[in-house]
Every structure is written in C-alpha cells, then in structure tokens.
Design an enzyme around this catalytic site. Structure first.
Site, PDB file in Angstrom:
ATOM      1  N   CYS A  11      16.871  23.943  21.610  1.00 19.03           N
ATOM      2  CA  CYS A  11      17.425  24.540  20.394  1.00 19.03           C
ATOM      3  C   CYS A  11      18.712  23.868  19.937  1.00 19.03           C
ATOM      4  CB  CYS A  11      17.674  26.029  20.611  1.00 19.03           C
ATOM      5  SG  CYS A  11      19.067  26.387  21.691  1.00 19.03           S
ATOM      6  N   CYS A 118       6.214  31.341  27.968  1.00 16.59           N
ATOM      7  CA  CYS A 118       4.876  31.361  28.562  1.00 16.59           C
ATOM      8  C   CYS A 118       4.675  32.481  29.579  1.00 16.59           C
ATOM      9  CB  CYS A 118       4.591  30.063  29.288  1.00 16.59           C
ATOM     10  SG  CYS A 118       4.699  28.594  28.292  1.00 16.59           S
ATOM     11  N   VAL A 204      39.209  22.298  20.640  1.00 22.07           N
ATOM     12  CA  VAL A 204      37.863  22.522  21.169  1.00 22.07           C
ATOM     13  C   VAL A 204      37.987  22.921  22.630  1.00 22.07           C
ATOM     14  CG1 VAL A 204      35.589  21.545  21.519  1.00 22.07           C
ATOM     15  CG2 VAL A 204      36.966  20.820  19.591  1.00 22.07           C
ATOM     16  N   ASN A 297      37.320  33.003  21.026  1.00 18.73           N
ATOM     17  CA  ASN A 297      36.623  34.183  20.484  1.00 18.73           C
ATOM     18  C   ASN A 297      37.507  34.893  19.467  1.00 18.73           C
ATOM     19  OD1 ASN A 297      35.570  37.068  20.409  1.00 18.73           O
ATOM     20  ND2 ASN A 297      33.957  36.040  21.567  1.00 18.73           N
ATOM     21  N   ASP A 306      32.487  40.714  19.830  1.00 20.66           N
ATOM     22  CA  ASP A 306      32.451  41.925  20.667  1.00 20.66           C
ATOM     23  C   ASP A 306      33.796  42.243  21.274  1.00 20.66           C
ATOM     24  OD1 ASP A 306      29.713  42.777  20.585  1.00 20.66           O
ATOM     25  OD2 ASP A 306      29.250  40.887  21.572  1.00 20.66           O
ATOM     26  N   SER A1009      -9.366  30.763  23.368  1.00 18.48           N
ATOM     27  CA  SER A1009      -9.505  31.300  24.732  1.00 18.48           C
ATOM     28  C   SER A1009     -10.708  30.766  25.488  1.00 18.48           C
ATOM     29  CB  SER A1009      -9.583  32.835  24.718  1.00 18.48           C
ATOM     30  OG  SER A1009      -8.463  33.375  24.114  1.00 18.48           O
ATOM     31  N   GLU A1190      -5.918  34.638  24.824  1.00 17.56           N
ATOM     32  CA  GLU A1190      -5.425  35.379  23.664  1.00 17.56           C
ATOM     33  C   GLU A1190      -5.431  36.910  23.788  1.00 17.56           C
ATOM     34  OE1 GLU A1190      -6.730  32.764  19.906  1.00 17.56           O
ATOM     35  OE2 GLU A1190      -8.332  33.182  21.305  1.00 17.56           O
TER      36      GLU A1190
HETATM   37  C1  LIG Z   1      24.571  31.288  21.767  1.00 20.10           C
HETATM   38  C2  LIG Z   1      25.854  32.022  21.521  1.00 20.10           C
HETATM   39  C3  LIG Z   1      25.904  33.390  21.722  1.00 20.10           C
HETATM   40  C4  LIG Z   1      27.088  34.088  21.482  1.00 20.10           C
HETATM   41  N1  LIG Z   1      27.105  35.438  21.653  1.00 20.10           N
HETATM   42  C5  LIG Z   1      28.234  36.131  21.383  1.00 20.10           C
HETATM   43  C6  LIG Z   1      28.280  37.540  21.512  1.00 20.10           C
HETATM   44  O1  LIG Z   1      27.296  38.171  21.870  1.00 20.10           O
HETATM   45  N2  LIG Z   1      29.439  38.172  21.220  1.00 20.10           N
HETATM   46  C7  LIG Z   1      30.549  37.488  20.822  1.00 20.10           C
HETATM   47  O2  LIG Z   1      31.571  38.112  20.584  1.00 20.10           O
HETATM   48  N3  LIG Z   1      30.551  36.165  20.707  1.00 20.10           N
HETATM   49  C8  LIG Z   1      29.413  35.474  20.956  1.00 20.10           C
HETATM   50  N4  LIG Z   1      29.408  34.118  20.815  1.00 20.10           N
HETATM   51  C9  LIG Z   1      30.589  33.464  20.287  1.00 20.10           C
HETATM   52  C10 LIG Z   1      31.466  32.932  21.386  1.00 20.10           C
HETATM   53  O3  LIG Z   1      31.965  33.955  22.156  1.00 20.10           O
HETATM   54  C11 LIG Z   1      32.583  32.190  20.706  1.00 20.10           C
HETATM   55  O4  LIG Z   1      32.025  31.101  20.017  1.00 20.10           O
HETATM   56  C12 LIG Z   1      33.573  31.679  21.699  1.00 20.10           C
HETATM   57  O5  LIG Z   1      34.263  32.702  22.313  1.00 20.10           O
HETATM   58  C13 LIG Z   1      34.568  30.746  21.035  1.00 20.10           C
HETATM   59  O6  LIG Z   1      35.310  30.128  22.039  1.00 20.10           O
HETATM   60  P1  LIG Z   1      35.265  28.564  22.294  1.00 20.10           P
HETATM   61  O7  LIG Z   1      36.223  28.276  23.344  1.00 20.10           O
HETATM   62  O8  LIG Z   1      33.873  28.103  22.541  1.00 20.10           O
HETATM   63  O9  LIG Z   1      35.733  28.078  20.870  1.00 20.10           O
HETATM   64  P2  LIG Z   1      35.659  26.637  20.170  1.00 20.10           P
HETATM   65  O10 LIG Z   1      34.313  26.465  19.600  1.00 20.10           O
HETATM   66  O11 LIG Z   1      36.049  25.621  21.203  1.00 20.10           O
HETATM   67  O12 LIG Z   1      36.737  26.861  19.106  1.00 20.10           O
HETATM   68  C14 LIG Z   1      36.551  27.820  18.113  1.00 20.10           C
HETATM   69  C15 LIG Z   1      37.718  27.915  17.157  1.00 20.10           C
HETATM   70  O13 LIG Z   1      38.825  28.525  17.785  1.00 20.10           O
HETATM   71  C16 LIG Z   1      39.986  27.736  17.642  1.00 20.10           C
HETATM   72  N5  LIG Z   1      40.742  27.870  18.871  1.00 20.10           N
HETATM   73  C17 LIG Z   1      40.255  27.863  20.123  1.00 20.10           C
HETATM   74  N6  LIG Z   1      41.224  28.084  20.997  1.00 20.10           N
HETATM   75  C18 LIG Z   1      42.364  28.207  20.286  1.00 20.10           C
HETATM   76  C19 LIG Z   1      43.699  28.445  20.631  1.00 20.10           C
HETATM   77  N7  LIG Z   1      44.064  28.586  21.888  1.00 20.10           N
HETATM   78  N8  LIG Z   1      44.607  28.512  19.636  1.00 20.10           N
HETATM   79  C20 LIG Z   1      44.246  28.376  18.358  1.00 20.10           C
HETATM   80  N9  LIG Z   1      42.979  28.148  17.978  1.00 20.10           N
HETATM   81  C21 LIG Z   1      42.059  28.076  18.925  1.00 20.10           C
HETATM   82  C22 LIG Z   1      39.487  26.344  17.405  1.00 20.10           C
HETATM   83  O14 LIG Z   1      40.426  25.591  16.651  1.00 20.10           O
HETATM   84  C23 LIG Z   1      38.224  26.584  16.640  1.00 20.10           C
HETATM   85  O15 LIG Z   1      38.475  26.697  15.288  1.00 20.10           O
HETATM   86  C24 LIG Z   1      28.240  33.399  21.053  1.00 20.10           C
HETATM   87  C25 LIG Z   1      28.196  32.004  20.859  1.00 20.10           C
HETATM   88  C26 LIG Z   1      27.021  31.323  21.085  1.00 20.10           C
HETATM   89  C27 LIG Z   1      26.981  29.847  20.869  1.00 20.10           C
HETATM   90  S1  FES Z   2      18.889  23.358  24.101  1.00 26.34           S
HETATM   91 FE1  FES Z   2      20.758  24.007  24.867  1.00 26.34          FE
HETATM   92  S2  FES Z   2      20.565  26.130  24.882  1.00 26.34           S
HETATM   93 FE2  FES Z   2      18.794  25.490  23.844  1.00 26.34          FE
HETATM   94  S1  FES Z   3       8.380  28.055  28.358  1.00 26.24           S
HETATM   95 FE1  FES Z   3       8.531  28.762  30.387  1.00 26.24          FE
HETATM   96  S2  FES Z   3       6.780  27.933  31.298  1.00 26.24           S
HETATM   97 FE2  FES Z   3       6.530  27.405  29.199  1.00 26.24          FE
END
Ligand SMILES: Cc1cc2nc3c(=O)[nH]c(=O)nc-3n(C[C@H](O)[C@H](O)[C@H](O)COP(=O)(O)OP(=O)(O)OC[C@H]3O[C@@H](n4cnc5c(N)ncnc54)[C@H](O)[C@@H]3O)c2cc1C
Ligand code: FES
Ligand code: FES
Length: 1258
Positions: A11, A118, A204, A297, A306, A1009, A1190
């Site tokens: 993905c 699967c 980042v 976050n 959250d 099937s 199926e």
């Molecule tokens: C598949 C997936 C599922 C998720 N599910 C949830 C969920 O269920 N609930 C939920 O709440 N969140 C969810 N998230 C979001 C995730 O929690 C946030 O993307 C994450 O917390 C961001 O943190 P990071 O370190 O990855 O941020 P980055 O991607 O590294 O940075 C995000 C932003 O924050 C800024 N930043 C980071 N740190 C600082 C800092 N110290 N000071 C100033 N700016 C800063 C960066 O400049 C940037 O703009 C999900 C994300 C993904 C990809």
């Molecule tokens: S390919 Fe990385 S989580 Fe799906």
């Molecule tokens: S996706 Fe898990 S076995 Fe095919």
C-alpha cells in the site's frame, strides 16, 4: 539492487503491514539496543543512519536454517498466497526479540497492523500462539504431533552490528537526492538555526504524516530536517505536578513510560495517564506507534487525532522554542484549523507536560473507528471532570472532540451547562441538548456519516456520565437512582479473551497408504518459501537490461469528451522514454466482453474517473510516475446517464417457478422490501503486476503476469499487437491473491504494457500502486434488491418476486436453500459513470442470497417468529427441483443444518442471548444461522475443460504443468497430491514450476471454484497414462524402485511425457426456456454466528462462529478449511465492514487501507469452529471432493443477520418491532442508527435531496 525481495509492498502508506521489517538502534543515553517493527514503506532511507534493518531474509531461509516463526506460521497453514507472510513473520519476530514468551494480547497487538486477505487470520494466530507462555494444544506440529516445532532460542538471533556501536556523531549529516535534501543536525541549537533559515522545511520524525503527503498528494519538500539526534526532544523529566515528555518520543515510548509510572503513583494521580493509555492502545498499528512521535501527532493537528482531545481536556502544556522559549496550554486556541496549530513555522515543539490528576478528577477517553484497530477514528473524545472532596457538584469540566470539524474542538457551551451543577441525570440531560446544538455538522461535511458522528458525541458523553457515576458512588457514597437504561452496563475488553479454535479434519481410510497424501492436511507447498521471503512474485523478477516502467494516466472526469492530451512536458522530464496512446496500438484497440466493447485507452470520450487514457514509460518507477503526473488532459463535460434514466445493459433476464400471478390470489399477507448491498474491493495484497519482455526476434513476447487467466493474457496481447497467439507466452508462477479481480482488467493492462514493450522494443514493467489499482480495476458489483413476498398462513413463503440489478448468477441462486413454490426474478445490469465492476469471489451470488435471506428475516419479523424457524419450514426437503428445473438432493443441506445447530448449541445459546438482552440495555447479543446451496462449475459449458502436461525425468522426478494458477488456494499443492497418488510416488518427487501457455494451451481461468475439479482430472489423466505406460516394466520388475522403472523406460525408448485432458460436463442454461443444467453439483454449508453489539456506538464483536460445510471428501482438508475461513472473513468484510465511497462527481475516495477497511486480526471471531460434513461424497469431481473457493463468502452474512438481530433487540426497547431496513455493509454507523437509541433519535433525520452529500450511497 541487493535483490532482497522478501519484504513486500502492498500500500505504501503504512496501512497493510506487508512491508514490515525490524529496526534496531543503539539508544545513546542507556547504551541499550532497542528493536521495533516498522513499515518500510514509510521509512525514509536517510532516517536509517546508524540503525540496523532486519528483513525477512535475515531471519531464516530454507537454504540455511528456518526461524521458528517462519516454520510455525507455515505449518499452521497460516500462508495461502503468501504475500502478507513476510510482514507477519517480521511483526512476530520483532515481538519475540523483545518478549520471547509473549501473551496472546502481545501477539494480537503485534499483528494488528498486518492485513491478510486470504487466510482469515485464525491459522496465523494459531501459529504464533505456539510461542505463548501457556502450554496449549498448538505447541506441537500439526502434521505429526510427536514432532515438536523448532525451538525458539533467543541466543541464536542476529546480533546488532558492532560497527554501529559507535559514539554519537557530533557532525551535521546531510544527504542530497535528485530533488530533496535531508539534514540531520546534532544539537538543538543547530536545529533552531536551521529551522530559522528554513521555516517551511518540515521536521521529519516518524514520517507518518509527511510521508503519505509526499507519496499520495504530490507534496514536495525540497528540504527535510530530521531532529532525531537532538537529545532534548527525547528527554523525560518528572516534576511534583507531572511529567515532561520529549516531543520526539514515539507513541510506543510514551505508552511504556506511562505504564511504567502507573505503579509508582497513587491511583488518583493516574487518571489522565490511563485515559491516554486507553487511546494509545488502538491508535494506528504497532508499526505506526513505533515511529510516530508525540510532537508529530500534536503538530499534525489531525481533525481526528486520538491524543489531542485527551491532552487538551487534561490541561496539558507544551514547551516550544525558536529564538526564545515559551509554554503554551494545549487547548482549543492551540488548534487553529485543519492541520494547523498556533506554532510559528520556525518554532519547535520540545516537550509536552502531562500533569498528574488530582483526587476527585476523572477522565474519559472514547473513540469509534470504522475498524476497532489500525484505523483513524470517526469520532474521538477526551473528557475531564473535577469535584472537590465529598461533593458531586462539578468544579471544573472540559470536553474535547475529534472528528467533529476541521480540527480538535472544545464543547465549551456544554461544559458551561455542566459546571457548578451536581453530576446527575438532570444536568446531563440538559448537557446533551446543549451539545447537540453546539456541535453541529453541515450535512455535506467532509467524511460524511453526519448523523452518526453527532450521535456519537452524545453516546460518549453518556458513557462518561456512567463511568463518573460509578466513581462518585465510591467517592461521595452517592447512590444514583438506577437509570432506566443502565441495567447491567458492562464494558468489555475483548483483547484479553483468548481465541479458541476447533478444526475437525477428515479422517483418511485406514487402508490408505502412508505415502498417499490425498485427503491429508498437507502444508501449502510454497508455505516455507512464503515465510522466508524466497517465493518469487511478478514484481520480484529481476530487471532485465534497459527495462522500462509504465505508469498510467487516468481520467479525472466521470463523463466527458477528451478535447486535448498534451504529453510534451512529460516527454521533457528526466528518464521519460515515451508516451503510449490509443494511436500506438497496432491491432485491436478495445476488448470485447459479453457483447460490449471497452477501449484499452480512451481516445475521444471518457465514461468514468479512473479510465485509462495513456501510459508513460520511463527508466524508473518514480520517473514514470512523475511523467504521468505531467501529462495534461483537457475535457469537455457531458451529462451523466444515471439509473433513473434507465441506462440498463441488455439482455435483462427473468426466471420463474410456479405461477406468481395466480399465487397472489390465495395468500394471507404481502410484504415489500428493499436492500442495498455496497460493492467490495478485491484488495488482493499483491496489486496488478506484469512484465512484458520482447524476445528480440519475430515479434515474440514473454509476458509475466499476475493473473488467473494466462490464456486470456496471451490472446489479448496477441490481438492488440495483431500477431498470432503463438508469439506470446504468458507465465504465471504465483499470484498474491486474486479473488476474481485478475482477469478482465488485468488483460487490458497487459495489452497496454505489451504495446509499450512492442513500441520501445524493451522490457516494460507495470505494477499498480494500491490507490491506482482500487481506482482503475473495479470491484464487486453493488446491488439494489427489491422484493415482494406473499406469505401463507402456514408461515411458508408462498411466493417471491425480485428485481435484482445484476444478472445470471443472481437468478440461478436466488432460491438459495428454499423451496418457494412460486418465485419470479428479474435482473438487470446498470450502466453508470463509475469504473466498471468485475468478478469477485461468488460473482453475484453473495449479493443475491443476501437479498433472499433479508426477505426471510422480514417474513420472520412480520410473523414474530424466529428467523431460523422460517428457514426450516421453507428449506428444500427430499428430491427437489430448482427454479431452472435442475433436480437435486438437498439431503446434505439438511444434514449441515442439523449438524450446525448441534455443534453451535444453537437452542441453548439463543436462549442465553435472549436472557442477556433482557438484562442489558446498551449491549445486545444477536444470533443468526444461515444456509447456502452453491452451484459449482462454469455454466458456459465450454469452459469446463482442462489439460495437463506431465514429464518424468530420468532421475524419477516429476514435473507437472496444468492450466490452473496458484493464487493462494493451494491448487498446486493439491495437484501435487493427485500426481503423487496416481504415480504412486512421494509428493516430494513432484514439482510444479509455473503455469504457462506454452506448456498447457487454451486453459480456462482459475475461477468458479472448480480449479481442483477440472485440473485434478487432467493431471490424473496424464499420470494414469504414464503409470499404465510403465506397467510392462513394473510387471517385469515388481520389486524395482520407481527410479529403476523410469530409467528402464528411458533405455527402452518409451516416452516419459504425457498430456492429460478433462472434458467436463456439458453445462448450459437456456434463458428462453428458463431451464438448464448450469452447475455440475451443489456445495452446501451452514453458518451460525453470534455477535455482541454496542448499541451506543454500533461497534460489534463476533463472539462465536460455527460453520459446517459439505465439501464431499476433501483432497486437502487444511487447505479447504483455509478457504472456508478466508472466505467467511471476506464475507464478514463485505457485509459488515467494507465500504466503497464515491464522491458525487464519481471519484472513489476509498483508495487505500487507510480509508478502506478489510477485516483485520481484531475482527476474527473469538471462537471460530469449522467442521467438514462427514460421510459425504460427490460423483462429479476428483476423488469425490467438492469445490469450496467461493461458497463460504456468503456464510459471512450470518454476522450481518446477527447484527440485525441484535439491533432488533435494541429497537424493541424503544418500542419498535417488525421488519426494518439495514443495508449492507452493516457498518458501525448503520448498526448504531438501526438501534434507534434515544441518542440517535435526538438527531434530526436529513431529507435526501435537500443537500449535496459528501459521498454517494451506492
Ligand atoms: C496508517 C496510519 C494510521 C494512523 N492512525 C492514527 C490513529 O488511529 N490515531 C491518530 O491519532 N493518529 C493516527 N495516525 C497519525 C499518526 O499518529 C501521526 O501521523 C503521527 O503521530 C505524526 O508523527 P510523526 O512523528 O510521524 O510526524 P511526521 O510525519 O514526522 O511530522 C508531521 C508534522 O509534524 C511536525 N513536527 C513533528 N515533530 C515536531 C516538533 N517536535 N516540533 C514541531 N513540529 C513538529 C513536522 O514538521 C510535520 O509537519 C496514523 C498514521 C498512519 C500513517
Ligand atoms: S506497504 Fe507498507 S504498510 Fe503497506
Ligand atoms: S494475503 Fe495473507 S496469505 Fe494471501
């Protein structure tokens, strides 16, 4: 370039777990090494400086030593197509590196972010649970209980590379790429200077927000700053009032820190900590929490974060620095708008203060998400209330919601309505009304689900109310008058409930030779290669010299004339080699199906968003994608022909049994109903993938395609290039899941790739991104089913009439298991301006049967009788005839029904569920038992044929080729079993390399099937020919070995190669006469399901599922049970979870696992029992087996009807009885609204047509 292809890409957005690897780092402060699982697809390479990455190849291999995790998942039959398996292995491996004896909860947490389409997860969990502390039955190998699994020896694991154990590098690290630079400063001061000079450059940390933005939204950050070496961002300081947590700490670290502090503090001090832990438990997946930072976050300011509502309600503060330093409260003023906070661009969030709670201060944290785990919330909340000692008068209250607007919002007016008043029903009743007025969402609000979201705000406040009342009871000895609705309110935590399983494998006859594998639960022949990452999928094929990559340009309009296509800018970009349009196609420019043509590349007009327009070929994936984005298309919109305009495809079909018109005269009651069933994305884990390689002479091509129908690929490429079929060879080694979705659209993609290979005379590879795949390739057909039913006094369904907007398989199945004497069905397929849909496991039957069973449920509700009784009364009994005049015996259907009732203890549990419902107001249990009668084989008789080619080599080894493809269903394993039995050799002597059109020509698709039925007969035929050919030699030397017979045959100039052929039944359906024999036989099954529904949120959990299926004598019971479980879970997804959402202009919103939720580990029934009906046989298929790929999808509908049953129980509390509408999927939103609680009833119903909805209801 290092050819480590084990890690898979499913993905690209952290939502599927296929790319899971283990990251190990030395923690500079403690000098300890930490291991954590991460999604490789979100991990920037530059972030890996100083880290060690372990991929599945580093864990174990079939060539050296298997790791116990790999072995156990494989032996537990936890791998079918295998595409998810390396990710599963890595999640579990990392867990074991940290906890060699994990608990079940650890395991389900570790696997929560790994999707499998699967298996249905049960066998994966069973394989992993063998590592649990508690001894259980699975801790011995399944095939031989005396042979234990490989032991786990933590001392044998790879060590952290010593060269990485170096002191911190004080230098700034800079990496420069083609378009992006990456800087990692080593001190806060340096970071501040860098940020001051480049305020727009993002920090980042986990990249879980920045990464998806760059990948999917095309955001480009020329400079990225990594603050991971700035120690201040990771410091934790405890004060008398609370704890300062570094903003760079990952969410996993925050969770562990809070958990660690709990026992060190008085309980009253930990209220906020507990609330945060509650949210963290289901936030994202473990892989996400391991990298996502607390600061990230907060600063990302997601509307549905959250953590932010809880942090804000909990009076948390943040410390930020730039030129100066300031402390800010995390409150409603902090979150400014979508994705924006009040921080200035140059400011850095250093740490977050989380205060200890006080005596009399209580916290609530609730969230509701489309899936329980690894899913962003629909609505999420943090609440806090403070009472002074001995009082129940509110001193202070704070309530924040996520998911109710563009950012985290504070319900200030609601708080004002509560403060200074006693915490009781009266105060809260008024608060609900204020809240309702305060948090209003426009009806077309992004994200939709407006009524549901509003009702959730009330439900959460109500749940908080109940929790606080409990606490007040203890604190002020307050005895609230029992609330009308709160009897026995229970909070369930299912995560600690162990998964139980019971598989009843069939017994082989006593006299069957030990060497004969037929009927035995043989492991998938590639399971170990799947688990070690050695299994080769299409995109794992090494690149050939000069290979190009193809990216598609698709329509952004639903219905429009193409007025211009300008590729000049794309052609100027680096690496771009060519742009392929319809004009480049030398042969047929369209594919014809069922009399309708579909252009490969649109030339003048588009009819849906996602239609393919042209393709850019370049020297790399990223260059091709950049090129595709640079192609400019001009459109002139055309009006949309919609359903109301009767744009149906012809022919429409009708079928009738008895005389519906006459029957109408003599009935007691007539009822009309309607049911909408949404479509379903295949979500095969391996997206559409192909590689077309010009051989170099005489316009010959090798096409490596992930397809179920190699013959079609060969034909289609040949027709498109205007060359004979003998110049194209299609090769399929294995497919990472298909489910019907790798036939028609795959052919179109292969043709376009073929044209590119032909035009450039270079190998061209095309692998769709998940989002493109979902957009372009279509899904299961959504259906609108309408019925009118006449019921007679004896409770039989006397007559039924249906208008089903789909065709043939619908009508052939819409009696399901019932002998309805008068029955008429009409079906028509609609033309829309949405992407064309396609086959998906069951192809129409799961939709048709749901309409029928919904009608049965309506009848039961009308008659106030249990639905299972109506089913029993109307079920086929004795010699029977279908509506298309096919005679059959329903004896095994009846046996499955009785056996399932017995195994599921249906009667007693039904009574227990009713009792539970009498005692509980907000949780209801629902039960349902549903039968299926499913016709097997292709009703287009000519497709019922198969061929095989078997070679015996001089050393006695056997190579089998047949026309079927291996897509996880275990077809090759079963064919190996057939060859082993027929040639009387061990299965290990038999090898199957691939499916190819130059070994077995003109093969039918692996579908309907009947793959084992048809190919099994062909393999059997070829092997029998060979075995008989060897007979004279065998008779001459009866004591000789297989190898000696083969060698003698060779020296006697005997051919050791044979083709086998199977001419299947001549099935047909005469739609004019409305009769035929469209199926060879029926597979029967029954499923009983019990769910518990949270009526306040619509959340449900499947408590138990019992399935009994008649599949004759299974060739491989473990494989067939795998098919049943996997199909059941897919059905559960179809009917209760998976929603395709389209914008009003026809754009598919749900283009990845973040938006489209397939079942995950958290959705597996807590008890999941599958039984094969004993003593059944079938004269129509190999070794008396039956097809099962199926049918079991429909069994997932038992969960749908159980939810409906639970909702009916909830409705009766509000005085609502009788049939009611619940469309499929019965998502939390629909289930909650169907419960008609006092909260949902407070929300004014929207008038359809009075507003533009965010998403269409299709
Ligand atoms: C598949 C997936 C599922 C998720 N599910 C949830 C969920 O269920 N609930 C939920 O709440 N969140 C969810 N998230 C979001 C995730 O929690 C946030 O993307 C994450 O917390 C961001 O943190 P990071 O370190 O990855 O941020 P980055 O991607 O590294 O940075 C995000 C932003 O924050 C800024 N930043 C980071 N740190 C600082 C800092 N110290 N000071 C100033 N700016 C800063 C960066 O400049 C940037 O703009 C999900 C994300 C993904 C990809
Ligand atoms: S390919 Fe990385 S989580 Fe799906
Ligand atoms: S996706 Fe898990 S076995 Fe095919």
């Amino acid at each position: 370039s290092v050819r480590l292809t084990g890690t898979k890409y499913g993905c690209g957005g952290g939502g599927c777990g296929a790319c899971t690897v283990m990251l190990s780092r030395l923690q500079p402060a403690t000098r300890t090494i930490t291991h954590y699982s991460v999604n490789a697809c979100l991990l920037p390479l530059c972030q890996l400086h100083g880290a060690s990455v372990t991929t599945v190849e580093g864990v174990g291999s079939t060539k050296t030593r298997l790791h116990p995790v790999q072995e156990r998942i494989a032996k537990a039959h936890g791998s079918q197509c295998g595409f998810c398996t390396p990710g599963m292995v890595m999640s579990m491996y990392t867990l074991l590196r940290n906890r060699p004896q994990p608990t079940m909860e650890d395991i389900t947490q570790a696997l929560a972010g790994n999707l499998c389409r699967c298996t249905g997860y049960r066998p994966i969990i069973d394989g992993c649970r063998t590592f649990c502390q508690v001894q259980n039955c699975c801790q011995k190998g399944e095939q031989n209980p005396d042979e234990p699994f490989l032991p786990l020896d933590p001392t044998q694991e790879l060590i952290f590379p010593p060269e990485l154990i170096v002191s911190a590098n004080p230098k700034t690290l800079t990496f420069r790429g083609e378009r992006v630079s990456w800087v990692s400063p080593s001190s806060l001061e340096e970071l501040l200077q860098l940020k001051a000079r480049n305020p727009e450059a993002p920090l980042v940390v986990g990249n879980s927000n920045i990464g998806p933005g760059m990948k999917f939204k095309g955001v480009l950050h020329p400079l990225m700053i990594s603050p991971t070496r700035v120690t201040e961002l990771f410091e934790v300081t405890r004060t008398p009032q609370g704890v300062w947590v570094g903003a760079g700490c990952s969410l996993t670290e925050v969770w562990s820190l809070l958990e660690k502090l709990l026992p060190q503090l008085a309980e009253e001090q930990t209220g906020l900590f507990r609330a945060l832990i509650r949210q963290l438990g289901t936030l994202g997946s473990l892989q996400i929490r391991n990298v996502a930072s607390l600061g990230g976050n907060i600063v990302s300011a997601y509307p549905n974060s959250d953590l932010n509502p809880v942090l804000a309600a909990g009076n948390c503060r943040v410390s930020v620095v730039s030129a100066g330093k300031r402390e800010l409260p995390l409150n409603q003023d902090f979150f400014v708008s979508f994705g924006k906070t009040i921080l200035k661009p140059e400011e850095i969030l250093v740490s977050v203060f989380i205060p200890f709670s006080r005596k009399g201060e209580f916290f609530g944290a609730f969230r509701q998400a489309p899936r329980k785990e690894s899913s962003f919330s629909t609505v999420t909340t943090g609440m806090r209330v403070f009472f002074s000692e001995g009082s129940r008068v509110v001193q202070d209250v704070s309530i924040y919601y996520g998911g109710m607007g563009p950012t985290t919002v504070c319900a200030t007016k609601t708080c004002a309505a509560i403060v200074s008043r006693p915490w009781d029903d009266e105060t809260l009743s008024q608060a609900y009304n204020v809240l309702l007025d305060e948090l209003v969402l426009p009806l077309s609000a992004p994200g939709g689900k407006v009524e549901f979201r509003r009702s959730l705000t009330l439900s959460f406040l109500f749940q908080f109310h109940l929790e606080v009342l409990q606490k007040l009871k203890e604190m002020v000895k307050y005895k609230p008058k029992p609330l009308k609705w709160t009897t026995s309110f229970v909070f369930f935590d299912f995560s600690s409930t162990p998964l139980l399983r019971l598989l009843l494998l069939q017994h082989v006859p006593k006299d069957q030779s030990d060497q004969d594998p037929v009927g035995r639960p043989i492991m998938h022949r590639s399971a170990l290669s799947h688990a070690t990452g050695e299994a080769v999928y299409c995109d794992d094929l090494p690149a050939t010299e000069g290979e190009l990559f193809l990216a598609l340009v698709t329509s952004s309009r639903a219905h429009a004339k193409i007025t211009g296509l300008d590729a000049s800018e794309a052609l100027r970009l680096p690496g771009v080699v060519d742009v392929i349009t319809a004009k480049d196609i030398p042969g047929q420019k369209a594919r014809k199906l069922c009399g309708y043509e579909e252009e490969l590349l649109a030339e003048t007009e588009v009819s849906c968003i996602g239609q393919m327009l042209c393709a850019v070929v370049a020297d790399s994936r990223s260059h091709a994608k950049r090129g595709a984005a640079a192609v400019k298309v001009a459109y002139e919109d055309l009006p949309d022909p919609a359903v109301e305009k009767s744009s149906f495809f012809e022919p429409r079909r009708t079928i009738e049994r008895g005389n519906v018109t006459e029957a109408f005269e003599s009935v007691d009651q007539v009822h009309e109903g309607e049911l909408r069933i949404g479509g379903q994305e295949h979500f095969y884990m391996e997206t559409q993938s192909m590689l077309v390689v010009p051989v170099g002479e005489e316009t010959e091509f090798n096409a490596y395609v992930s397809t179920q129908f190699p013959t079609l690929m060969q034909e289609a490429i040949a027709e498109t290039l205007s060359i004979p079929s003998n110049r194209v060879t299609c090769h399929v080694r294995r497919i990472g899941g298909a489910f019907g979705g790798k036939v028609v659209k795959t052919a179109a993609l292969a043709c376009i790739t073929g044209v590119a290979a032909w035009k450039t005379n270079r190998a061209v590879r095309c692998v769709l991104e998940r989002g493109e795949d979902m957009l372009i390739t279509g899904a299961r057909h959504p259906v609108l089913g309408k019925y009118k039913v006449w019921i007679s006094r004896d409770k039989t369904i006397y007559s039924q009439e249906g208008l089903l907007i789909m065709l043939l398989k619908f009508l052939l199945h819409f009696d399901n298991a019932y002998n309805i004497p008068n029955l008429r069905g009409h079906a028509a397929a609609c033309r829309t301006n949405l992407p064309s849909n396609t086959a998906f496991r069951g192809f129409g039957v799961p939709q048709s049967l749901l309409v029928v069973e919904n009608m049965v449920e309506d009848v039961a509700a009308l008659l106030r009788r249990p639905a299972h009784q109506i089913r029993e009364i109307n079920m086929y009994k004795g010699p029977s005839v279908t509506q298309y005049k096919l005679e059959f015996s329903p004896e095994n259907l009846q046996r499955c029904w009785e056996e399932c009732k017995l195994k599921a203890d249906h009667g007693a549990r039904r009574r227990a569920a009713d009792q539970f419902n009498r005692e509980n107001r907000w949780r209801k249990r629902g039960m349902s038992i549903v039968p299926i009668k499913y016709g097997i084989a292709f009703s287009d008789g000519f497709l019922n044929q198969a061929a095989a080619l078997v070679h015996i080599y001089k050393d006695g080894s056997v190579l089998v080729s047949h026309g079927g493809t291996e897509m996880g269903q275990g077809l090759h394993t079963k064919m190996q079993q057939v060859a082993s039995r027929e040639l009387h050799v061990p299965a290990s002597k038999v090898y199957i390399s691939e499916t190819s059109t130059n070994t077995v020509p003109n093969a039918s698709p692996s579908a309907a099937s009947c793959g084992t039925d048809a190919n099994g007969m062909a393999v059997q035929n070829a092997c029998q020919i060979l075995y008989q050919r060897l007979e004279p030699i065998r008779l001459r030397n009866p004591k000789g070995s297989w190898e000696s017979w083969v060698q003698t045959a060779f020296y006697e100039k005997m051919s050791l190669s044979a083709t086998g052929f199977y001419k299947g039944p001549d099935l047909y359906m005469d739609w004019d006469k409305k009769e035929g024999r469209p199926y060879a036989y029926f597979t029967f099954g029954v499923c009983c399901c019990e769910v518990e529904l949270d009526c306040l949120t619509g959340d449900y959990r499947t408590l138990r599922t019992d399935i009994v299926v008649d599949i004759g004598r299974s060739v491989n019971p473990s494989m067939d049970i795998g098919q049943i479980e996997g199909a059941f879970m897919q059905g559960l997804g179809l009917y209760t979870l998976e929603e395709l959402k389209f914008s009003p202009s026809g754009l598919l919103y749900t283009r990845g696992p973040s938006q489209y939720k397939i079942p995950a580990v958290c959705d597996v029934p807590l008890r999941f029992n599958v039984y094969l009906l004993p003593d059944s046989s079938n004269p129509h298929a190999i070794y008396s087996s039956k097809g099962i790929g199926e049918p079991a999808v429909f069994l997932g509908s038992a969960a749908f009807f159980a939810i409906k049953d639970a909702a009916a129980a909830a409705r009766s509390e509000s005085g609502l009885v009788g049939p009611f509408s619940l469309n499929s999927p019965a998502t939390a939103e629909r289930a909650c609204l169907a419960c008609a609680s006092p909260f949902t009833q407070k929300i004014p119903a929207s008038k359809p047509g009075s507003f533009k909805p965010w998403a269409l209801n299709i």
